[in-house]
Design an enzyme around this catalytic site. Structure first.
Site, mmCIF file in Angstrom:
data_model
loop_
_atom_site.group_PDB
_atom_site.id
_atom_site.type_symbol
_atom_site.label_atom_id
_atom_site.label_comp_id
_atom_site.label_asym_id
_atom_site.label_seq_id
_atom_site.Cartn_x
_atom_site.Cartn_y
_atom_site.Cartn_z
ATOM 1 N N ASP A 96 -13.828 -10.033 -52.955
ATOM 2 C CA ASP A 96 -14.418 -11.303 -53.361
ATOM 3 C C ASP A 96 -14.320 -12.273 -52.181
ATOM 4 O O ASP A 96 -13.422 -13.111 -52.103
ATOM 5 C CB ASP A 96 -13.706 -11.863 -54.586
ATOM 6 C CG ASP A 96 -14.504 -12.960 -55.267
ATOM 7 O OD1 ASP A 96 -15.574 -13.330 -54.731
ATOM 8 O OD2 ASP A 96 -14.074 -13.442 -56.325
ATOM 9 N N ALA A 97 -15.264 -12.139 -51.261
ATOM 10 C CA ALA A 97 -15.258 -12.919 -50.022
ATOM 11 C C ALA A 97 -16.331 -14.001 -49.997
ATOM 12 O O ALA A 97 -16.235 -14.945 -49.223
ATOM 13 C CB ALA A 97 -15.447 -11.983 -48.827
ATOM 14 N N LYS A 98 -17.368 -13.842 -50.816
ATOM 15 C CA LYS A 98 -18.469 -14.814 -50.935
ATOM 16 C C LYS A 98 -19.020 -15.227 -49.574
ATOM 17 O O LYS A 98 -19.210 -16.414 -49.293
ATOM 18 C CB LYS A 98 -18.030 -16.035 -51.738
ATOM 19 C CG LYS A 98 -17.642 -15.712 -53.183
ATOM 20 C CD LYS A 98 -17.313 -16.965 -53.969
ATOM 21 C CE LYS A 98 -16.979 -16.649 -55.410
ATOM 22 N NZ LYS A 98 -15.671 -15.973 -55.536
ATOM 23 N N ARG A 99 -19.310 -14.264 -48.740
ATOM 24 C CA ARG A 99 -19.817 -14.558 -47.407
ATOM 25 C C ARG A 99 -21.313 -14.870 -47.459
ATOM 26 O O ARG A 99 -22.064 -14.285 -48.247
ATOM 27 C CB ARG A 99 -19.568 -13.380 -46.469
ATOM 28 C CG ARG A 99 -18.094 -13.054 -46.237
ATOM 29 C CD ARG A 99 -17.328 -14.227 -45.672
ATOM 30 N NE ARG A 99 -16.019 -13.842 -45.203
ATOM 31 C CZ ARG A 99 -14.876 -14.382 -45.610
ATOM 32 N NH1 ARG A 99 -14.897 -15.336 -46.514
ATOM 33 N NH2 ARG A 99 -13.721 -13.979 -45.114
#
Length: 275
Positions: A96-99
């Site tokens: 869950d990095a939401k890049r």
């Protein structure tokens, strides 16, 4: 590592161990509640307890990258080990990095999370399309090439996202709907590669009838959503619905047995509620 496609791995895991996705979110308040130091050492113990509890019981685990990143290189080292142990045990990992970025910068993010030889290599990663869905084009290509998945933010569980995501451009529909439609179009070529993040905490207002890929649905437990809410909110999109609970399960820690029991109870409740 298996050479099976992301779609096959995901569907097989869900069939065997249910659709629940459990988060590993070592929030400072949880470290304190578990009587662990707010340090990389505390982080490591937290992650190890979660791994022991969840392996073999749930299909998907989602480490929240920010809580590891907060401890710098030592935190990233813990994340690398956590991801590696989970994946070696056959548990699917969504980072869950939401890049979200453009050009070579976005490609570097994709390399970090999706390349097989990266120390952070995961089965899937969360990404933001709000620099334009097409800014993710090369990332989608990389995911296809390495048989990985993406989860694209569409209609998130936070109230602050509503003004942007539900805005109606001159072309009609909402911004979030345009993300859904673009994901559905791409998945006609590469099935299930482009998943969506759609929060379970409110009426999403989306037409999902033409979208058949996976949906990661955060919000169970601490954010207020219930299994009954899932059945109503996602009544037309249940096949690959992946409800996510993090704090709701983690509140049972630090006992491995209690964590495992909390996860399996919720897993079974979800399966019964969405049957």
């Amino acid at each position: 590592m298996s050479h099976r496609s992301w779609s096959d791995r995901l569907r097989s895991a869900v069939s065997a161990r249910g659709r629940l996705c459990v988060g590993i979110d070592p929030h400072p308040a949880l470290l304190e509640a578990w009587d662990l130091p707010r340090s990389a050492d505390g982080l490591e113990v937290f992650a190890e307890l979660c791994v022991e509890a969840f392996i073999g019981e749930v299909a998907i685990v989602k480490p929240q990258v920010a809580f590891f990143e907060a401890y710098g290189s030592a935190g990233y080292a813990v994340l690398e080990r956590t991801v590696g142990v989970l994946r070696d045990a056959g548990t699917l990992v969504i980072a869950d990095a939401k890049r979200g970025d453009i050009g070579t910068t976005m490609d570097a993010y994709a390399q970090a999370w999706l390349e097989p030889d990266s120390p952070l290599s995961s089965d899937a990663v969360t990404v933001s399309p709000y620099l334009g869905f097409d800014s993710l084009g090369e990332t989608v290509d990389r995911a296809v090439r390495h048989q990985r998945g993406l989860f694209v933010l569409a209609r998130t569980s936070n109230a602050e996202g509503s003004a942007l995501q539900q805005a109606a451009p001159s072309t009609g529909g909402s911004v979030a709907q345009s993300i859904v439609d673009a994901a559905a179009t791409r998945n006609r070529v590469d099935a299930d590669t482009v998943g969506l993040v759609v929060g379970a905490t409110r009426d999403h207002g989306l037409d999902l009838s033409n979208y058949t890929g996976p949906i990661l649905a955060p919000g169970l437990g601490a954010q207020g959503a219930t299994v009954a809410d899932l059945a109503e909110i996602f009544r037309d999109a249940r096949e690959l619905l992946l409800p996510n609970s993090s704090r709701g399960v983690l509140a049972a820690g630090p006992s491995v047995t209690a964590l495992r029991d909390a996860a399996t109870r919720l897993r079974d409740e979800i399966e019964a509620g969405l049957a």
